[in-house]
Structures are given as structure tokens and as C-alpha cells.
Scaffold this active site. Structure first.
Site, mmCIF file in Angstrom:
data_model
loop_
_atom_site.group_PDB
_atom_site.id
_atom_site.type_symbol
_atom_site.label_atom_id
_atom_site.label_comp_id
_atom_site.label_asym_id
_atom_site.label_seq_id
_atom_site.Cartn_x
_atom_site.Cartn_y
_atom_site.Cartn_z
ATOM 1 N N LYS A 43 0.856 -1.077 0.051
ATOM 2 C CA LYS A 43 -0.056 -0.182 0.004
ATOM 3 C C LYS A 43 1.008 1.153 0.128
ATOM 4 O O LYS A 43 0.162 2.243 -0.230
ATOM 5 C CB LYS A 43 -0.708 -0.058 1.261
ATOM 6 C CG LYS A 43 -1.950 -0.998 1.382
ATOM 7 C CD LYS A 43 -2.494 -0.914 2.813
ATOM 8 C CE LYS A 43 -3.263 -2.405 3.209
ATOM 9 N NZ LYS A 43 -3.479 -2.301 4.728
ATOM 10 N N GLY A 44 2.251 1.244 0.315
ATOM 11 C CA GLY A 44 2.763 2.327 0.756
ATOM 12 C C GLY A 44 3.082 3.322 -0.480
ATOM 13 O O GLY A 44 3.177 4.622 -0.112
ATOM 14 N N ASP A 108 15.184 0.336 1.053
ATOM 15 C CA ASP A 108 15.858 -0.025 2.135
ATOM 16 C C ASP A 108 16.898 -1.073 2.233
ATOM 17 O O ASP A 108 17.994 -0.481 1.359
ATOM 18 C CB ASP A 108 14.807 -0.100 3.581
ATOM 19 C CG ASP A 108 15.310 -0.141 4.714
ATOM 20 O OD1 ASP A 108 15.999 0.784 4.996
ATOM 21 O OD2 ASP A 108 14.820 -0.893 5.775
ATOM 22 N N ASP A 164 3.410 3.889 6.523
ATOM 23 C CA ASP A 164 2.813 3.735 7.798
ATOM 24 C C ASP A 164 3.676 3.554 8.979
ATOM 25 O O ASP A 164 4.909 3.132 8.537
ATOM 26 C CB ASP A 164 1.874 2.706 7.763
ATOM 27 C CG ASP A 164 2.452 1.232 7.582
ATOM 28 O OD1 ASP A 164 3.208 1.037 6.718
ATOM 29 O OD2 ASP A 164 1.989 0.183 8.256
HETATM 30 P P1 5GP Z 1 13.510 -3.157 1.489
HETATM 31 O O1 5GP Z 1 12.731 -4.418 1.040
HETATM 32 O O2 5GP Z 1 14.317 -2.291 0.752
HETATM 33 O O3 5GP Z 1 13.956 -3.403 2.828
HETATM 34 O O4 5GP Z 1 12.174 -2.343 2.178
HETATM 35 C C1 5GP Z 1 11.070 -1.869 1.275
HETATM 36 C C2 5GP Z 1 9.724 -1.927 2.031
HETATM 37 O O5 5GP Z 1 10.171 -1.718 3.437
HETATM 38 C C3 5GP Z 1 9.372 -0.453 1.681
HETATM 39 O O6 5GP Z 1 8.327 -0.680 0.559
HETATM 40 C C4 5GP Z 1 8.426 -0.144 3.032
HETATM 41 O O7 5GP Z 1 7.129 -0.819 2.973
HETATM 42 C C5 5GP Z 1 9.188 -0.515 4.138
HETATM 43 N N1 5GP Z 1 10.082 0.367 4.586
HETATM 44 C C6 5GP Z 1 11.351 0.550 4.482
HETATM 45 N N2 5GP Z 1 11.938 1.487 5.235
HETATM 46 C C7 5GP Z 1 10.689 2.035 5.669
HETATM 47 C C8 5GP Z 1 10.555 3.369 6.448
HETATM 48 O O8 5GP Z 1 11.320 4.095 6.911
HETATM 49 N N3 5GP Z 1 9.127 3.622 6.892
HETATM 50 C C9 5GP Z 1 8.156 2.665 6.401
HETATM 51 N N4 5GP Z 1 6.771 3.070 6.791
HETATM 52 N N5 5GP Z 1 8.506 1.718 5.734
HETATM 53 C C10 5GP Z 1 9.683 1.477 5.329
HETATM 54 MG MG MG Z 2 6.201 -1.156 1.196
#
Ligand code: 5GP
Ligand code: MG
Length: 185
Positions: A43-44, A108, A164
Site C-alpha cells: 500500500k505504501g 531500504d 505507515d
Molecule cells: P526493503 O525490502 O528495501 O528493505 O524495504 C522496502 C519496504 O520496507 C518498503 O516498501 C516499505 O514498505 C518498508 N520500509 C522501509 N523503510 C521504511 C520506513 O522508513 N518507513 C516505512 N513506513 N516503511 C519502510
Molecule cells: Mg512497501
């Protein structure tokens, strides 16, 4: 007794986000072809996707654009990545032979984008262009360089504008950083 709570601090106000999206649309525009399929990650990325496609549509742009979403497993409430990303619901639009603009709120560790981009290529997408509102490069665990990024940020937890914390704050128009606090009454 100590109560765990948190405060939100303004990171990027609405007007800054709007200006940056207009720039991103201009940067992306020359690469985009007719018949583009935009895929947002639910949903982000809902607010970012909505505003970016509007910003793109204000420019002379590709014709026959379609928009779809897919759902992946989330972090849960803790904000710690397990590194295991699961595709919960694929997009319904066939991607074979299409140019895909893949949109997410934030990169991230990189696991989510890496998995979803590979999945779309496995399904036969002709090209996958990756576009993120936020990038936390310090936190990367898999080598993944997005094609377009709105803002590079340090290791902060961000909410608002679609993002969120424990299912809250997605509706905020600004991007905020979240800071945990302990209050002793
Ligand atoms: P990754 O797989 O790159 O570690 O993370 C991607 C997902 O992690 C993003 O789509 C998001 O949903 C969540 N995420 C990573 N960092 C943050 C943050 O600082 N805040 C929020 N709300 N979600 C995050
Ligand atoms: Mg996400």
C-alpha cells in the site's frame, strides 16, 4: 511507570514533494514509451503513484498508459526486514513485452525491489524502470540501484504520504520521521 510513545518530525513538506515529483516526471519522461504499464507496490506507494502519474500526464507523454498494483508481504509492525519478501497478490495486467515503470515508496535493504523487478522480468517484461520516492542507501543489503529516486535520506524511519507505522499515518500529506520516546510520568 514508563510509557513508550513516539513523536513525528517534519522531513519533507507537501510543497517540496510536489516540486520534486514534477522534476522526476520531467527526468523520466524521455525514457517512457507508448503502452507503458505503471505498477505500484501496495500500500505504501499509493499516494506517490497517484501523484507521479498525474505529474507525468501534465507533460506531453506516452499514450495508452495503464496502471496496476501488486502486493508484497510487509515488514509487519517492527520495521525490521526479514529479507524474505513474498508476492501476496500479483498485478492482473499481463506484463509480457511491456515497458514497466515499477514504483515503490522507499528502498531500504533492497530485497523488495530486487524480488519484484526480477519477478516482472521473469514474466516477460521488456524493460523494468524502477522509481522510488525515498532511498536509504546506507541500509542496502542487496546491490540494487534504482533508476529514479525522489530523495536520498539517512537511516530514519519515515511515515506519511503513503508510508505507515503500525498501519497509521499513511494519510499525512507530508513526509515525517518517527522518533521513539519513553515518557516517565
Ligand atoms: P526493503 O525490502 O528495501 O528493505 O524495504 C522496502 C519496504 O520496507 C518498503 O516498501 C516499505 O514498505 C518498508 N520500509 C522501509 N523503510 C521504511 C520506513 O522508513 N518507513 C516505512 N513506513 N516503511 C519502510
Ligand atoms: Mg512497501
Amino acid at each position: 511507570m514508563k510509557t513508550a510513545t513516539y513523536r513525528l518530525e517534519l522531513l519533507f513538506p507537501e510543497a517540496t514533494i510536489r516540486r520534486r515529483l514534477a522534476e522526476m516526471a520531467t527526468e523520466l519522461r524521455p525514457r517512457l514509451r507508448d503502452g507503458l504499464l505503471v505498477v505500484g507496490i501496495f500500500k505504501g506507494a499509493i499516494l506517490f503513484t497517484a501523484d507521479l502519474i498525474r505529474a507525468l500526464s501534465r507533460l506531453p507523454g506516452p499514450k495508452g498508459v495503464e496502471v496496476d498494483f501488486l502486493v508484497v508481504s510487509s515488514y509487519g509492525q517492527g520495521g525490521v526486514s526479514s529479507g524474505q519478501v513474498e508476492l501476496l497478490c500479483d498485478c492482473r495486467t499481463p506484463v509480457a513485452g511491456r515497458q514497466v515503470l515499477l514504483i515503490d515508496d522507499i528502498i531500504d535493504t533492497g530485497h523488495t525491489l530486487d524480488m519484484v523487478a526480477k519477478h516482472l522480468r521473469d514474466q516477460g517484461a521488456a524493460e523494468v524502470i524502477t522509481c522510488l520516492l525515498l532511498d536509504k542507501p546506507e541500509r542496502r543489503q542487496v546491490s540494487f540501484t534504482p533508476d529514479a529516486v525522489g530523495f536520498r535520506i539517512p537511516d530514519l524511519f519515515v511515515v506519511g504520504y503513503g508510508l505507515d507505522f503500525a498501519s497509521r499515518h499513511r494519510e499525512l500529506p507530508d513526509l515525517m520521521s518517527l522518533h521513539h520516546e519513553e515518557i516517565t510520568p
